[in-house]
Design a protein around this motif. Sequence first.
Motif, PDB file in Angstrom:
ATOM      1  N   PHE A 192       0.815  -1.220   0.000  1.00 58.86           N
ATOM      2  CA  PHE A 192       0.000   0.000   0.000  1.00 58.86           C
ATOM      3  C   PHE A 192       0.844   1.265   0.000  1.00 58.86           C
ATOM      4  CE2 PHE A 192      -2.472  -3.296   2.231  1.00 58.86           C
ATOM      5  CZ  PHE A 192      -3.487  -3.447   1.299  1.00 58.86           C
ATOM      6  N   LYS A 193       2.034   1.180  -0.604  1.00 57.30           N
ATOM      7  CA  LYS A 193       2.908   2.342  -0.654  1.00 57.30           C
ATOM      8  C   LYS A 193       3.087   2.849  -2.078  1.00 57.30           C
ATOM      9  CE  LYS A 193       5.586   0.815   3.317  1.00 57.30           C
ATOM     10  NZ  LYS A 193       6.865   0.321   3.795  1.00 57.30           N
ATOM     11  N   GLY A 194       2.593   2.102  -3.032  1.00 61.57           N
ATOM     12  CA  GLY A 194       2.859   2.479  -4.409  1.00 61.57           C
ATOM     13  C   GLY A 194       1.641   3.031  -5.118  1.00 61.57           C
ATOM     14  N   HIS A 195       1.861   4.088  -5.850  1.00 56.34           N
ATOM     15  CA  HIS A 195       0.838   4.621  -6.738  1.00 56.34           C
ATOM     16  C   HIS A 195       1.568   5.082  -7.988  1.00 56.34           C
ATOM     17  CE1 HIS A 195      -2.693   6.444  -8.330  1.00 56.34           C
ATOM     18  NE2 HIS A 195      -2.072   7.604  -8.438  1.00 56.34           N
ATOM     19  N   PHE A 196       1.125   4.585  -9.116  1.00 52.30           N
ATOM     20  CA  PHE A 196       1.805   4.864 -10.368  1.00 52.30           C
ATOM     21  C   PHE A 196       0.821   5.534 -11.321  1.00 52.30           C
ATOM     22  CE2 PHE A 196       3.580   1.188  -8.255  1.00 52.30           C
ATOM     23  CZ  PHE A 196       4.897   1.587  -8.104  1.00 52.30           C
ATOM     24  N   PRO A 197       0.898   6.866 -11.421  1.00 48.04           N
ATOM     25  CA  PRO A 197      -0.039   7.615 -12.265  1.00 48.04           C
ATOM     26  C   PRO A 197      -0.093   7.061 -13.689  1.00 48.04           C
ATOM     27  CG  PRO A 197       1.302   9.115 -10.970  1.00 48.04           C
ATOM     28  CD  PRO A 197       1.872   7.736 -10.782  1.00 48.04           C
ATOM     29  N   GLY A 198      -1.304   6.925 -14.181  1.00 46.81           N
ATOM     30  CA  GLY A 198      -1.507   6.398 -15.520  1.00 46.81           C
ATOM     31  C   GLY A 198      -1.541   4.883 -15.573  1.00 46.81           C
ATOM     32  N   ARG A 199      -1.290   4.244 -14.449  1.00 47.79           N
ATOM     33  CA  ARG A 199      -1.278   2.778 -14.416  1.00 47.79           C
ATOM     34  C   ARG A 199      -2.219   2.254 -13.338  1.00 47.79           C
ATOM     35  NH1 ARG A 199       4.850   1.573 -14.675  1.00 47.79           N
ATOM     36  NH2 ARG A 199       4.275  -0.522 -15.275  1.00 47.79           N
ATOM     37  N   GLU A 200      -3.255   3.029 -13.093  1.00 52.74           N
ATOM     38  CA  GLU A 200      -4.226   2.663 -12.068  1.00 52.74           C
ATOM     39  C   GLU A 200      -4.894   1.325 -12.380  1.00 52.74           C
ATOM     40  OE1 GLU A 200      -4.038   5.694 -13.480  1.00 52.74           O
ATOM     41  OE2 GLU A 200      -3.565   7.004 -11.788  1.00 52.74           O
ATOM     42  N   ARG A 201      -5.138   1.057 -13.672  1.00 50.66           N
ATOM     43  CA  ARG A 201      -5.755  -0.212 -14.052  1.00 50.66           C
ATOM     44  C   ARG A 201      -4.861  -1.376 -13.639  1.00 50.66           C
ATOM     45  NH1 ARG A 201      -5.594  -4.286 -17.480  1.00 50.66           N
ATOM     46  NH2 ARG A 201      -3.782  -3.519 -18.575  1.00 50.66           N
ATOM     47  N   ASP A 202      -3.560  -1.233 -13.871  1.00 53.46           N
ATOM     48  CA  ASP A 202      -2.619  -2.285 -13.490  1.00 53.46           C
ATOM     49  C   ASP A 202      -2.600  -2.482 -11.970  1.00 53.46           C
ATOM     50  OD1 ASP A 202      -1.984  -2.617 -16.146  1.00 53.46           O
ATOM     51  OD2 ASP A 202      -0.073  -1.558 -16.035  1.00 53.46           O
ATOM     52  N   GLU A 203      -2.605  -1.365 -11.232  1.00 55.64           N
ATOM     53  CA  GLU A 203      -2.628  -1.452  -9.768  1.00 55.64           C
ATOM     54  C   GLU A 203      -3.888  -2.172  -9.294  1.00 55.64           C
ATOM     55  OE1 GLU A 203      -2.066   2.320  -7.766  1.00 55.64           O
ATOM     56  OE2 GLU A 203      -0.783   2.979  -9.402  1.00 55.64           O
ATOM     57  N   HIS A 204      -5.016  -1.780  -9.861  1.00 55.47           N
ATOM     58  CA  HIS A 204      -6.299  -2.375  -9.479  1.00 55.47           C
ATOM     59  C   HIS A 204      -6.303  -3.878  -9.790  1.00 55.47           C
ATOM     60  CE1 HIS A 204     -10.547  -2.470  -8.589  1.00 55.47           C
ATOM     61  NE2 HIS A 204     -10.780  -3.056  -9.748  1.00 55.47           N
TER      62      HIS A 204
END
Length: 76
Positions: free
Chosen positions: A54-66
Amino acid sequence: MRIEAVKGEFALLPVVLRHLHLLRETAKLYVAHYSTAIEGNQLKPNEIKAVIQFKGHFPGRERDEHEVEKGLLCLP
């Protein structure tokens, strides 16, 4: 037969709980990586580790994170 002999020797070794935990976490990371990569997810293992923690957020790759987050729900 050599494999069976070595396998028998390993069966007698004690399992250190800390190592078992680390092995499970590593397996979880790579299962998440490779199972979502099949679907086109481009997050690298270190990025997936950040998502898991829960430390990573990668703008433009929200679909991959989800996709990683949902995939983790399927793992024990």
